[in-house]
Every structure is written in structure tokens, then in C-alpha cells.
Design a protein around this motif. Structure first.
Motif, PDB file in Angstrom:
ATOM      1  N   GLY A  79      14.592 -16.512 -16.659  1.00  0.00           N
ATOM      2  CA  GLY A  79      15.410 -15.973 -17.677  1.00  0.00           C
ATOM      3  C   GLY A  79      15.856 -14.581 -17.758  1.00  0.00           C
ATOM      4  N   VAL A  80      15.586 -13.888 -16.649  1.00  0.00           N
ATOM      5  CA  VAL A  80      16.061 -12.415 -16.698  1.00  0.00           C
ATOM      6  C   VAL A  80      16.544 -12.321 -15.052  1.00  0.00           C
ATOM      7  CG1 VAL A  80      15.392 -10.062 -16.829  1.00  0.00           C
ATOM      8  CG2 VAL A  80      14.320 -11.782 -18.232  1.00  0.00           C
ATOM      9  N   ILE A  81      17.582 -11.423 -15.001  1.00  0.00           N
ATOM     10  CA  ILE A  81      18.370 -11.169 -13.734  1.00  0.00           C
ATOM     11  C   ILE A  81      17.983  -9.395 -13.711  1.00  0.00           C
ATOM     12  CG2 ILE A  81      20.376 -10.693 -12.503  1.00  0.00           C
ATOM     13  CD1 ILE A  81      21.650 -13.147 -14.038  1.00  0.00           C
ATOM     14  N   TYR A  82      17.336  -9.084 -12.840  1.00  0.00           N
ATOM     15  CA  TYR A  82      16.919  -7.709 -12.317  1.00  0.00           C
ATOM     16  C   TYR A  82      18.030  -7.173 -11.309  1.00  0.00           C
ATOM     17  CZ  TYR A  82      12.563  -9.083 -14.728  1.00  0.00           C
ATOM     18  OH  TYR A  82      11.631  -9.485 -15.707  1.00  0.00           O
ATOM     19  N   ASN A  83      18.258  -5.975 -11.489  1.00  0.00           N
ATOM     20  CA  ASN A  83      18.755  -5.028 -10.471  1.00  0.00           C
ATOM     21  C   ASN A  83      17.709  -4.488  -9.957  1.00  0.00           C
ATOM     22  OD1 ASN A  83      21.625  -5.586 -10.718  1.00  0.00           O
ATOM     23  ND2 ASN A  83      21.729  -4.087 -12.134  1.00  0.00           N
ATOM     24  N   VAL A  84      17.193  -4.638  -8.468  1.00  0.00           N
ATOM     25  CA  VAL A  84      16.173  -4.157  -7.614  1.00  0.00           C
ATOM     26  C   VAL A  84      16.505  -3.206  -6.749  1.00  0.00           C
ATOM     27  CG1 VAL A  84      14.108  -4.721  -6.423  1.00  0.00           C
ATOM     28  CG2 VAL A  84      14.979  -6.518  -8.056  1.00  0.00           C
ATOM     29  N   VAL A  85      15.858  -2.120  -6.823  1.00  0.00           N
ATOM     30  CA  VAL A  85      16.206  -0.851  -5.809  1.00  0.00           C
ATOM     31  C   VAL A  85      14.965  -0.615  -5.137  1.00  0.00           C
ATOM     32  CG1 VAL A  85      16.793   1.583  -5.593  1.00  0.00           C
ATOM     33  CG2 VAL A  85      17.627   0.163  -7.599  1.00  0.00           C
ATOM     34  N   VAL A  86      15.106  -0.813  -3.579  1.00  0.00           N
ATOM     35  CA  VAL A  86      14.303  -0.697  -2.725  1.00  0.00           C
ATOM     36  C   VAL A  86      14.613   0.585  -1.979  1.00  0.00           C
ATOM     37  CG1 VAL A  86      12.667  -1.611  -1.102  1.00  0.00           C
ATOM     38  CG2 VAL A  86      13.657  -3.176  -2.705  1.00  0.00           C
ATOM     39  N   LYS A  87      13.481   1.716  -1.921  1.00  0.00           N
ATOM     40  CA  LYS A  87      13.797   2.829  -1.249  1.00  0.00           C
ATOM     41  C   LYS A  87      12.560   2.745  -0.013  1.00  0.00           C
ATOM     42  CE  LYS A  87      15.582   5.493  -5.117  1.00  0.00           C
ATOM     43  NZ  LYS A  87      15.409   7.129  -5.586  1.00  0.00           N
ATOM     44  N   GLN A  88      13.302   3.123   1.242  1.00  0.00           N
ATOM     45  CA  GLN A  88      12.325   3.174   2.219  1.00  0.00           C
ATOM     46  C   GLN A  88      12.258   4.722   2.770  1.00  0.00           C
ATOM     47  OE1 GLN A  88      13.810   0.797   5.363  1.00  0.00           O
ATOM     48  NE2 GLN A  88      13.402  -1.092   4.037  1.00  0.00           N
ATOM     49  N   GLN A  89      11.429   5.257   2.917  1.00  0.00           N
ATOM     50  CA  GLN A  89      11.139   6.660   3.436  1.00  0.00           C
ATOM     51  C   GLN A  89      10.337   6.717   4.949  1.00  0.00           C
ATOM     52  OE1 GLN A  89       9.004   8.663   0.173  1.00  0.00           O
ATOM     53  NE2 GLN A  89      10.765   8.582  -1.232  1.00  0.00           N
ATOM     54  N   HIS A  90      11.120   7.346   5.540  1.00  0.00           N
ATOM     55  CA  HIS A  90      10.612   7.547   7.050  1.00  0.00           C
ATOM     56  C   HIS A  90      10.168   8.885   7.213  1.00  0.00           C
ATOM     57  CE1 HIS A  90      12.380   3.520   8.063  1.00  0.00           C
ATOM     58  NE2 HIS A  90      13.305   3.780   7.234  1.00  0.00           N
ATOM     59  N   GLY A  91       8.794   9.112   7.618  1.00  0.00           N
ATOM     60  CA  GLY A  91       8.255  10.506   7.772  1.00  0.00           C
ATOM     61  C   GLY A  91       8.135  10.688   9.063  1.00  0.00           C
ATOM     62  N   ALA A  92       7.054  11.396   9.528  1.00  0.00           N
ATOM     63  CA  ALA A  92       6.794  11.932  10.687  1.00  0.00           C
ATOM     64  C   ALA A  92       6.427  10.599  11.803  1.00  0.00           C
ATOM     65  CB  ALA A  92       5.695  12.794  10.816  1.00  0.00           C
ATOM     66  N   PRO A  93       6.583  11.067  13.066  1.00  0.00           N
ATOM     67  CA  PRO A  93       6.139   9.835  14.070  1.00  0.00           C
ATOM     68  C   PRO A  93       4.566   9.071  13.831  1.00  0.00           C
ATOM     69  CG  PRO A  93       7.025  11.469  15.190  1.00  0.00           C
ATOM     70  CD  PRO A  93       6.719  12.145  13.707  1.00  0.00           C
ATOM     71  N   THR A  94       3.807   9.898  13.217  1.00  0.00           N
ATOM     72  CA  THR A  94       2.514   9.498  13.031  1.00  0.00           C
ATOM     73  C   THR A  94       2.211   8.838  11.756  1.00  0.00           C
ATOM     74  OG1 THR A  94       1.792  11.689  12.097  1.00  0.00           O
ATOM     75  CG2 THR A  94       1.576  11.263  14.497  1.00  0.00           C
ATOM     76  N   SER A  95       2.983   8.958  10.907  1.00  0.00           N
ATOM     77  CA  SER A  95       3.078   8.438   9.459  1.00  0.00           C
ATOM     78  C   SER A  95       3.859   7.006   9.591  1.00  0.00           C
ATOM     79  CB  SER A  95       3.448   9.442   8.358  1.00  0.00           C
ATOM     80  OG  SER A  95       4.861   9.442   8.579  1.00  0.00           O
ATOM     81  N   ALA A  96       3.198   6.082   8.657  1.00  0.00           N
ATOM     82  CA  ALA A  96       3.988   4.577   8.461  1.00  0.00           C
ATOM     83  C   ALA A  96       5.125   4.914   7.609  1.00  0.00           C
ATOM     84  CB  ALA A  96       2.773   3.672   8.104  1.00  0.00           C
ATOM     85  N   THR A  97       5.765   3.824   7.599  1.00  0.00           N
ATOM     86  CA  THR A  97       7.236   3.768   6.801  1.00  0.00           C
ATOM     87  C   THR A  97       6.556   3.512   5.602  1.00  0.00           C
ATOM     88  OG1 THR A  97       8.463   3.115   8.670  1.00  0.00           O
ATOM     89  CG2 THR A  97       9.330   2.779   6.336  1.00  0.00           C
ATOM     90  N   SER A  98       7.015   4.185   4.380  1.00  0.00           N
ATOM     91  CA  SER A  98       6.960   3.917   3.063  1.00  0.00           C
ATOM     92  C   SER A  98       7.678   3.465   2.173  1.00  0.00           C
ATOM     93  CB  SER A  98       6.062   5.157   2.246  1.00  0.00           C
ATOM     94  OG  SER A  98       7.002   6.051   2.297  1.00  0.00           O
ATOM     95  N   SER A  99       7.800   2.702   1.047  1.00  0.00           N
ATOM     96  CA  SER A  99       8.920   1.919   0.605  1.00  0.00           C
ATOM     97  C   SER A  99       8.356   1.840  -1.126  1.00  0.00           C
ATOM     98  CB  SER A  99       9.268   0.726   0.780  1.00  0.00           C
ATOM     99  OG  SER A  99       8.057  -0.206   0.697  1.00  0.00           O
ATOM    100  N   SER A 100       9.215   2.288  -1.974  1.00  0.00           N
ATOM    101  CA  SER A 100       9.078   2.008  -3.343  1.00  0.00           C
ATOM    102  C   SER A 100      10.131   1.042  -3.889  1.00  0.00           C
ATOM    103  CB  SER A 100       9.054   3.317  -3.998  1.00  0.00           C
ATOM    104  OG  SER A 100      10.566   3.790  -3.908  1.00  0.00           O
TER     105      SER A 100
END
Length: 710
Positions: A79-100
Motif C-alpha cells: 500500500g505504499v510506493i517508495y522512492n529508494v535512493v541507493v548510494k555506493q561509495q568506493h574507497g581505497a583499493p584495500t577497502s570494500a565497497t560500501s552502500s547506503s
């Protein structure tokens, strides 16, 4: 676009985990010793990815990945329509990709929108509570919202009060009701009976926050019980003042008050009204319903502002027209006085009183006093014209909006000259009182142009977000006025309250009598001022500048006051405020407002425009039928077409199928497109020569101005 494998030489870039991530490239400028061979077209240095450990080439293209990548999706869930915003952040080579991930409601059913109040903060939709409480009256009622919340509180999540799901839920409940009680206590007082509050109070959390809210609800319930038992104890919001006695009114007394004092007292009145204004009363869905049966008490705070606006405009006209035996030189002193008062209102950022004075001076009964304007000081006329330009319709009243943007929260008006500097010394900060018609126009147009519900029946909450953007501007300006302090001048207020009301016929008769008494030619044509909200004129029923609903007695024949007797000859530097040799216009009636627009059909062989006259009475089917007839099409096929306004920057505005075109359209463009529903191109269309001019004059209704929309 170049394939990624070519851009990277087939190598994976560090810090980029996905091959679907877009890359951005740049190439530094070559130094003097590195040149491009213009004749051979070859590059002196390699533009590819150099994997050697040698010195980096100055001509090498560097590819990099943006740090923040956002994806906007739509998800429908129960019963609800959402606008979903997914943000991906790419850091240094040794760090994993994070998303919010964050969600905000686009549309939903009534029940789901109310329940979302208790879950919005946890889902990242932090503004939902504020927007909902500001706009929910457009699609539901306070009683209905409380019923849904009570039902939800009776079945809370979690097995116990200390469970991990119950504690965030309790905090959300306290946050919602604390904000609601603080900002909109009148919602609970409007319930009429305490039953809902008594049901709600025991369901609140037992922590200190819930206990404090419970106490406030019980006190409100007690007030409602007293009102039910003693209905006479509640006083009415508006107390009608007795009509002024025309025999005691002396318009020339206004000359005894300094212009600064008059402006200060008017700013005091306007500021008190503006601070008490309830922003959601300005919503188009509420303001447009105020004259319907059963809605007599709605939007009372906006009505109070409208009454003050019209009262001041009436005072200006009455003082200029009342003593019919005054000569033009004497009457010019009154015009100069009000121009000085308007200038002082501008310095105090009181745009509401400023516009009321200017509109009264631009009204037909005052504007046509030709000899009086000839005797008005030239410098005063110049200042008057500058003040009038503030409310010009050019570029959708851009100058008025720009001033509100620049000076809305500033301490002082942004004016040049010694007067502003002198006033700033030793004076306190000033608030900004806007002309409320700007916001009423925006909200009424928004309510007309945007649908309340989607095709599936869901409430369009995106519309409420857009309405809240306008309401937030009002609340910001209100905050600048809350700490203003003024002194009261009883002498001026006594004169102001003694001004009798003139209706349209009386003001025109007084103006005509003044012209004849002064041996002046009839200068009877409409004022050149742009009608700021004239498109809403036809539906205006509440008090207005041109429709004052208080009767007044005829003017008296008092002797000419000595204060206005000219002691010097006529000044040679006085001139008329009129716009040249305008032709006279004897049309004294007022009809619907009109505008000429250009409409073309969605054809493959060019832009074929036809000019159409659109009035404030025309609905979409009528305009489409007229356009089809002009394009040699069958007007009976109007239901198969849709009308679209072509806006700047390639944007389009679809006019509602049953809407009023005059109200729904924006002032930024006069070009429209007639498109067959489903996108099919109409056939058997005859070629029509293209109109050469893209600008058309706006045709105004004759008569006096009406300044607040229906």
C-alpha cells in the motif's frame, strides 16, 4: 561511449569492484615541448595506460571513478510506493565497497501514510513527520489520523516493553505527538469532544516523555469537556467592531502624523497578524473551499490578513476621495503623504502594507484624478513608480520573490541612501512581512495543476512535499517576526479605526464628484498597474479592495481645512503619474480575465500555431475544442486529445483533463501543444502558417483590482 576494456587497456582499476561503474576521464594540457602533430594527426606521447615504471607521460588520459554513485528506484510495498535512493561509495583499493539505502514515501493509502509516521525516521525519511503534520488536512482529518494511530498503539510491535523493536517504536510515538502538540495544538482543540484524547492517553509509553505527553493530552481533554458543558465560555476569534461614524471622519488628520509613525503602526498590525497566521490555512485545497457551506470558519488566519489588507487600501482611497470640496493642489498633499508612508513600509520590510497602499493609489477612482497627479511632486511620483515596480508581473513576479529571498531573514532592508543608514543606527532588527498573495497564488496553482491521487488511487504525497516547500518559506519568515517589539500610538489607531468603508460604487461616485468639483477632465481609464492576482478575481467573495462589504454613509460637506490651503503658487516641477496619452475606456463592467495563448498540434511537418483566447471560465475540453476548430479538425474529438503547456528548458506541463486552463497554466510560457492521447499524430491536418510573435499581451478585466485569490 568507449567500452571500458578499451579505456583501461583490459586491466582492472584499483578500488573499482564492478565493471558496470561509470568512469570519468581527463587529460592534462601538454607542456610546451610536447606537441600534437597537426598534419599527421599523431600524438607524440602515448594516450594509453602506461604500465611501465618510467616517468608519467603528461599526455596520458587518467580515468577515475566518482566517489558517490546514487541510484533512484521505485518500490511498492503493502500500500505504499517508495522512492529508494541507493548510494555506493568506493574507497581505497584495500577497502570494500560500501552502500547506503534511504527511502521516502512517494504515494500510499491513507492508513499506510498515517502508520508511516511511526516508522519514517528509522527508514531514513526524516522529513516525513514535518511534511505530514503540515499538509495532512488536504486529504484526511484529525479524527481519522487519531483513529488510525490509536488502532496501531493498541497492537504495538514486540512481546514486551523492553524488546528491541518496542523501544524504537515508543520513541517514535513520543516524537510524533510531542511535535504535533507543540506546533498544532489547535488540531486537538478542534475535535469538539474529549473521547479520542481519553482513549489515546493510556496507550502512550510509560517513560518520562510519554508521561509528559499524557499530561498535556489530559489537560486538553479537560478543556474540551468544559467547552462542551459551558459553550458560552469560548469566545469567538473575531469580534466585529462597530461601523465607523462618517460624520466624525476627517481624512486630512492623516497629515498630522509622521510617515515613519504611520508605517510603524501598520507594521505592528501586520506583524501581529502574520505571526498568528497558520501556514496550512494557505493550502490551495483549503483556501479554495472557504466560501462553501459548512466551511465558514476555515482559514480564519488568512481571512484576518485579507481584511487588514483591504482595510488599509480602503483608508488610502477614502482619505484621497472623501472631501469632495478639496482642490487638486490640496489633494496632492494626501497622495504625497501616502507615497512617503509606502516608502517607510518598504524600509521596514512590510511588503503587505506597501502593496496595499500602492494598489489603492493605482485603483481607478484614485488613478483617474488627472489634475491631482499633475500637482503631485515629481520626486514623489518617481519614488512611487519605483515602489510599484516591486510588484510587477514580469518573469512571474521575480522582483518580489528576489526581495523576499534577499531580505527575508536579514536584519534590515537592502536600500540605498541616507534614510536606511539613519534608521539602522540605534534600531532593533526587523522581521519581514510578505504580501501573502504570492504564497496563496503558488499554492492554488500547485493544487490545481498536480493531481491529489495517482491512477491506482494512492494519495500523491509528492504533491504534499512540494506544498511544504512553500509553507516552509512562510514559517521561515514568521520566525523573523517573532521577536519584533513595537510601541502603540493610540492617536493614529483612533484615526485608522474611524475610516468609513467605501464600496465600489461609492468610491467611483466620489472620484467623479471630485473631478467635476475641480473642473477636471475625466481621466477614466484603468490603471496601468499589472493585476498581481487578477486571474482569481471572478471567484473572490470575501472582502477585497474592490468589494468592501460594509455600508457607509454619504460624505459630509465640511469646510476645507486650513492645513491644506496652499500658501504658495503651483509648483512648476509637478507632473502626472499617468502613462502618456492613453485612450479613454468607458467600459465600467468587469468580466472574466483573459489571456491569449498559442496552441499547435503534434504534427510531423513543422510547428503550426494558432492563437486561442483563454478566459478564466474555460475548462480544458472547451480550449481543446476551440483549438481543434482553429486547426480545421473535428471539435467533437476533444476527448481524444490532451493539452500540454511547453515550458522553458524543454519541460512540459500536462493540463488536467477537467481542470481550468487559465488557473492551471504558468506565466512562464504562452505556447501549448495539442497531442492525441496515446501519442498518435493527428491526420488530415491542413498546413497553417506559423505565427511570428511568441509574446502576446495579457488582457485584463476592466474595473478595480482584487488582490487575493479564491
Amino acid at each position: 561511449m568507449i567500452p571500458r576494456s578499451m579505456r583501461t587497456g583490459g586491466m582492472d582499476l584499483p578500488g573499482v569492484e564492478s565493471r558496470d561503474v561509470p568512469l570519468i576521464g581527463y587529460r592534462p594540457l601538454a607542456p610546451d615541448d610536447v606537441r600534437l602533430s597537426s598534419q599527421s594527426g599523431q600524438v607524440t606521447e602515448s594516450a594509453g595506460l602506461d604500465s611501465s615504471e618510467g616517468e608519467t607521460s603528461p599526455m596520458k588520459t587518467t580515468w577515475y571513478c566518482p566517489l558517490d554513485l546514487s541510484t533512484v528506484l521505485e518500490e511498492e510495498e503493502d500500500g505504499v510506493i517508495y522512492n529508494v535512493v541507493v548510494k555506493q561509495q568506493h574507497g581505497a583499493p584495500t577497502s570494500a565497497t560500501s552502500s547506503s539505502r534511504s527511502q521516502c514515501v512517494k504515494a500510499g493509502t491513507e492508513e499506510k501514510l498515517v502508520q508511516h509516521l511511526l516508522h519514517s525516521f528509522a527508514m531514513g525519511d526524516s522529513s516525513f513527520i514535518t511534511i505530514f503534520l503540515s499538509t495532512y488536512r488536504s486529504f484526511t482529518s484529525t479524527k481519522r489520523v487519531l483513529d488510525i494511530l490509536i488502532d496501531r498503539l493498541q497492537h504495538p510491535p514486540g512481546e514486551s516493553t523492553r524488546s528491541q523493536t518496542r523501544q524504537p517504536f515508543n520513541r517514535a510515538v513520543c516524537m510524533v505527538f510531542s511535535m504535533w502538540l507543540s506546533e498544532y495544538p489547535e488540531d486537538f482543540r478542534s475535535l469538539g469532544e474529549p473521547g479520542l484524547l481519553l482513549r489515546l492517553a493510556p496507550l502512550l509509553p510509560s517513560d518520562p516523555s510519554g508521561t509528559e505527553i499524557r499530561g498535556r493530552l489530559l489537560r486538553l481533554a479537560e478543556e474540551l469537556s468544559e467547552q462542551a458543558l459551558l459553550p458560552d465560555s469560548s469566545s469567538d476569534r473575531t469580534t466585529a467592531s462597530p461601523p465607523a461614524d462618517p460624520t466624525k471622519f476627517d481624512p486630512t488628520n492623516i497629515l498630522g502624523f509622521p510617515a515613519g509613525l504611520i508605517a510603524e503602526q501598520l507594521t505592528k498590525i501586520e506583524t501581529e497578524l502574520f505571526v498568528r497566521l497558520v501556514p496550512y490555512h494557505c493550502l490551495g485545497s483549503l483556501w479554495s473551499q472557504r466560501d462553501k457551506k459548512g466551511h465558514e470558519g476555515v482559514c480564519w488566519s488568512v481571512r484576518a490578513t485579507v481584511r487588514q489588507f483591504n482595510r488599509l487600501a480602503n483608508a488610502v482611497m477614502a482619505s484621497c476621495l472623501w472631501p469632495t470640496q478639496l482642490r487638486s493642489q490640496q489633494r496632492a498633499c494626501l497622495l504625497e503623504k501616502w507615497i512617503s508612508v509606502a516608502e517607510e513600509c518598504r524600509a521596514r520590510k512590510n511588503f503587505s502594507s506597501l502593496y496595499a497602499i500602492v494598489s489603492a493609489l493605482q485603483s481607478n477612482p484614485v488613478h483617474r484624478l488627472r489634475r491631482t497627479w499633475l500637482e503631485t511632486d515629481r520626486e514623489a511620483v518617481r519614488r512611487y513608480e519605483e515602489l510599484s515596480n516591486i510588484f510587477s508581473e514580469k518573469d512571474n513576479y521575480s522582483q518580489s520573490r528576489e526581495l523576499l529571498k534577499e531580505e527575508g531573514t536579514s536584519k534590515f532592508a537592502n536600500l540605498d541612501g541616507k534614510m536606511t543608514k539613519r534608521r539602522q543606527i540605534g534600531s532593533s532588527a526587523q522581521g519581514t512581512v510578505p504580501y501573502l498573495g504570492i504564497f496563496l497564488t503558488d499554492l492554488t496553482m500547485l493544487d490545481t495543476a498536480v493531481k491529489d491521487r495517482l491512477e491506482n488511487g494512492y494519495i500523491n504525497f509528492d504533491k504534499r512535499r512540494r506544498e511544504f516547500e512553500v509553507l516552509a518559506q512562510i514559517r521561515l519568515l514568521q520566525s523573523s517576526c517573532k521577536n519584533c517589539v513595537f510601541l502603540t500610538d493610540e492617536a493614529f489607531l483612533q484615526w485608522y479605526q474611524s475610516v468609513p468603508s467605501l464600496n465600489e460604487e461609492e468610491s467611483l461616485n466620489s472620484s467623479r464628484t471630485s473631478l467635476l468639483a475641480d473642473s477636471d477632465g475625466l481621466f477614466d481609464f484603468p490603471s496601468p498597474v499589472c493585476h498581481f492576482l487578477s486571474k482569481f478575481t471572478k471567484h473572490m467573495k470575501s472582502p477585497s479592495v474592490s468589494c468592501l462589504d460594509v455600508d457607509s454613509s454619504p460624505p459630509t460637506n465640511d469646510p476645507i481645512p486650513s492645513a491644506l490651503t496652499p500658501s504658495t503658487p503651483i509648483k512648476s516641477h509637478r507632473r502626472s503619474v499617468s502613462c502618456g496619452n492613453n485612450p479613454t475606456n468607458n467600459n465600467k463592467g468587469s468580466g472574466p480575465d483573459m489571456r491569449i495563448v498559442r496552441i499547435r498540434m503534434d504534427l510531423q511537418d513543422g510547428n503550426m500555431y494558432r492563437s486561442i483566447l483563454v478566459t478564466s471560465n474555460d475548462k480544458t475540453p472547451t480550449v481543446i475544442s476551440s483549438a481543434l476548430e482553429k486547426h480545421s479538425q473535428d471539435p467533437k474529438q476533444a476527448s481524444r486529445y490532451e493539452l500540454i503547456q511547453l515550458l522553458p528548458e524543454g519541460k512540459e506541463l500536462v493540463i488536467p483533463a477537467t481542470g481550468n486552463v487559465f488557473y492551471a497554466m504558468t506565466s512562464s510560457s504562452v505556447d501549448f501543444l495539442l497531442r492525441r492521447q496515446g501519442g498518435n499524430t493527428p491526420f488530415r491536418s491542413q498546413p497553417i502558417s506559423t505565427e511570428t510573435s511568441a509574446t502576446f499581451p495579457r488582457i485584463k478585466a476592466k474595473g478595480r483590482r482584487q488582490l487575493f485569490p479564491k
